[in-house]
Motif scaffolding. Sequence first.
Motif, PDB file in Angstrom:
ATOM      1  N   THR A  55       0.815  -1.209   0.000  1.00 23.63           N
ATOM      2  CA  THR A  55       0.000   0.000   0.000  1.00 23.63           C
ATOM      3  C   THR A  55       0.851   1.263   0.000  1.00 23.63           C
ATOM      4  OG1 THR A  55      -0.171  -0.216   2.391  1.00 23.63           O
ATOM      5  CG2 THR A  55      -1.995  -1.066   1.081  1.00 23.63           C
ATOM      6  N   ALA A  56       2.124   1.121   0.347  1.00 22.43           N
ATOM      7  CA  ALA A  56       3.007   2.285   0.380  1.00 22.43           C
ATOM      8  C   ALA A  56       4.435   1.852   0.075  1.00 22.43           C
ATOM      9  CB  ALA A  56       2.944   2.967   1.745  1.00 22.43           C
ATOM     10  N   LEU A  57       5.197   2.806  -0.431  1.00 25.84           N
ATOM     11  CA  LEU A  57       6.603   2.601  -0.767  1.00 25.84           C
ATOM     12  C   LEU A  57       7.420   3.733  -0.190  1.00 25.84           C
ATOM     13  CD1 LEU A  57       9.033   1.442  -2.464  1.00 25.84           C
ATOM     14  CD2 LEU A  57       8.195   2.887  -4.340  1.00 25.84           C
ATOM     15  N   VAL A  58       8.542   3.397   0.446  1.00 23.15           N
ATOM     16  CA  VAL A  58       9.550   4.387   0.819  1.00 23.15           C
ATOM     17  C   VAL A  58      10.767   4.057  -0.036  1.00 23.15           C
ATOM     18  CG1 VAL A  58      10.965   5.382   2.649  1.00 23.15           C
ATOM     19  CG2 VAL A  58       8.653   4.531   3.178  1.00 23.15           C
ATOM     20  N   LEU A  59      11.079   4.937  -0.961  1.00 20.00           N
ATOM     21  CA  LEU A  59      12.186   4.753  -1.893  1.00 20.00           C
ATOM     22  C   LEU A  59      13.363   5.582  -1.394  1.00 20.00           C
ATOM     23  CD1 LEU A  59      13.066   3.591  -4.684  1.00 20.00           C
ATOM     24  CD2 LEU A  59      12.279   5.749  -5.666  1.00 20.00           C
ATOM     25  N   VAL A  60      14.527   4.949  -1.262  1.00 22.35           N
ATOM     26  CA  VAL A  60      15.710   5.634  -0.734  1.00 22.35           C
ATOM     27  C   VAL A  60      16.766   5.663  -1.836  1.00 22.35           C
ATOM     28  CG1 VAL A  60      17.390   5.736   1.144  1.00 22.35           C
ATOM     29  CG2 VAL A  60      15.152   4.649   1.533  1.00 22.35           C
ATOM     30  N   ASP A  61      17.231   6.895  -2.182  1.00 24.31           N
ATOM     31  CA  ASP A  61      18.162   7.034  -3.300  1.00 24.31           C
ATOM     32  C   ASP A  61      18.939   8.334  -3.165  1.00 24.31           C
ATOM     33  OD1 ASP A  61      19.452   6.435  -5.694  1.00 24.31           O
ATOM     34  OD2 ASP A  61      17.712   6.778  -6.961  1.00 24.31           O
ATOM     35  N   ALA A  62      19.953   8.468  -3.995  1.00 23.88           N
ATOM     36  CA  ALA A  62      20.720   9.708  -4.111  1.00 23.88           C
ATOM     37  C   ALA A  62      20.108  10.546  -5.229  1.00 23.88           C
ATOM     38  CB  ALA A  62      22.176   9.400  -4.440  1.00 23.88           C
ATOM     39  N   ILE A  63      20.239  11.870  -5.101  1.00 29.18           N
ATOM     40  CA  ILE A  63      19.719  12.779  -6.116  1.00 29.18           C
ATOM     41  C   ILE A  63      20.763  13.843  -6.427  1.00 29.18           C
ATOM     42  CG2 ILE A  63      17.279  12.454  -5.551  1.00 29.18           C
ATOM     43  CD1 ILE A  63      17.429  15.100  -3.953  1.00 29.18           C
ATOM     44  N   SER A  64      20.457  14.610  -7.463  1.00 33.06           N
ATOM     45  CA  SER A  64      21.308  15.730  -7.841  1.00 33.06           C
ATOM     46  C   SER A  64      20.403  16.885  -8.250  1.00 33.06           C
ATOM     47  CB  SER A  64      22.224  15.322  -9.000  1.00 33.06           C
ATOM     48  OG  SER A  64      23.027  16.410  -9.387  1.00 33.06           O
ATOM     49  N   VAL A 121       9.805   9.458  -1.182  1.00 36.13           N
ATOM     50  CA  VAL A 121      11.196   9.324  -1.599  1.00 36.13           C
ATOM     51  C   VAL A 121      12.053  10.039  -0.557  1.00 36.13           C
ATOM     52  CG1 VAL A 121      12.915   9.828  -3.374  1.00 36.13           C
ATOM     53  CG2 VAL A 121      10.555   9.258  -4.041  1.00 36.13           C
ATOM     54  N   VAL A 122      12.932   9.282   0.077  1.00 38.14           N
ATOM     55  CA  VAL A 122      13.911   9.859   0.994  1.00 38.14           C
ATOM     56  C   VAL A 122      15.217   9.877   0.215  1.00 38.14           C
ATOM     57  CG1 VAL A 122      15.153   9.597   3.170  1.00 38.14           C
ATOM     58  CG2 VAL A 122      12.709   9.010   3.038  1.00 38.14           C
ATOM     59  N   ALA A 123      15.694  11.085  -0.053  1.00 33.53           N
ATOM     60  CA  ALA A 123      16.837  11.237  -0.943  1.00 33.53           C
ATOM     61  C   ALA A 123      17.921  12.086  -0.300  1.00 33.53           C
ATOM     62  CB  ALA A 123      16.387  11.885  -2.253  1.00 33.53           C
ATOM     63  N   CYS A 124      19.136  11.852  -0.757  1.00 30.27           N
ATOM     64  CA  CYS A 124      20.285  12.606  -0.275  1.00 30.27           C
ATOM     65  C   CYS A 124      20.986  13.245  -1.463  1.00 30.27           C
ATOM     66  CB  CYS A 124      21.258  11.676   0.454  1.00 30.27           C
ATOM     67  SG  CYS A 124      22.672  12.542   1.176  1.00 30.27           S
ATOM     68  N   GLU A 125      21.273  14.518  -1.333  1.00 28.76           N
ATOM     69  CA  GLU A 125      22.005  15.225  -2.373  1.00 28.76           C
ATOM     70  C   GLU A 125      23.420  14.671  -2.454  1.00 28.76           C
ATOM     71  OE1 GLU A 125      22.519  17.893  -5.480  1.00 28.76           O
ATOM     72  OE2 GLU A 125      20.656  17.576  -4.362  1.00 28.76           O
ATOM     73  N   ALA A 126      23.776  14.197  -3.630  1.00 35.91           N
ATOM     74  CA  ALA A 126      25.087  13.579  -3.854  1.00 35.91           C
ATOM     75  C   ALA A 126      26.162  14.632  -4.083  1.00 35.91           C
ATOM     76  CB  ALA A 126      25.014  12.652  -5.058  1.00 35.91           C
ATOM     77  N   ALA A 127      27.374  14.261  -3.730  1.00 37.38           N
ATOM     78  CA  ALA A 127      28.543  15.081  -4.063  1.00 37.38           C
ATOM     79  C   ALA A 127      29.175  14.581  -5.354  1.00 37.38           C
ATOM     80  CB  ALA A 127      29.571  15.033  -2.939  1.00 37.38           C
TER      81      ALA A 127
END
Length: 169
Positions: A55-64, A121-127
């Motif tokens: 019923t739900a998704l938590v997607l974890v990834d890097a972003i820019s 979406v839980v995302a982290c800004e990439a270096a």
Amino acid sequence: MTRVLVAGVGDITLTDDGFGVEVVRRLHGLPEGVEVVDFGLRARDLAFQLLDGYTALVLVDAISRGAKPGTLSALEHDLSSGDPVAPSLGAGHQIDPDTVLNMIVELAAAFGERPPGRVVVVACEAASFDEAIGLSPPVAAAVDSAVAAVRDIATQLVEGRHRVPGHSR
């Protein structure tokens, strides 16, 4: 019963693209109804797994998106309409979160299924997305905070009390 899938995606051989994989590797002790899976580069496998009644998704990834490296964001999408997801999370690596979400929508439509309505979406800004194994220092420093955020969001989703985050940390 609410079923929540927490999915880490990314390529550990492209520096910060391994962020999602590292976060889900550290997730433990989540409530019943939450499943955690490291999908790595297998976004299509993620799309197929979601056809199994989540019923739900938590997607974890890097972003820019041009923010300071290590900045965490939590953004909610509603895929229940079946409409494509408009670009919002930035590109810069092989398969960005928007591409994954659109793959989920397309696959669900092809099988006559509905994608999960709640997607965070839980995302982290990439270096960096350079070829190298290991996270950059600012992204590595954000992992523990991301683990806590994902744990909180997944718990709230499975308990039916999640609010739209719409913020950066």
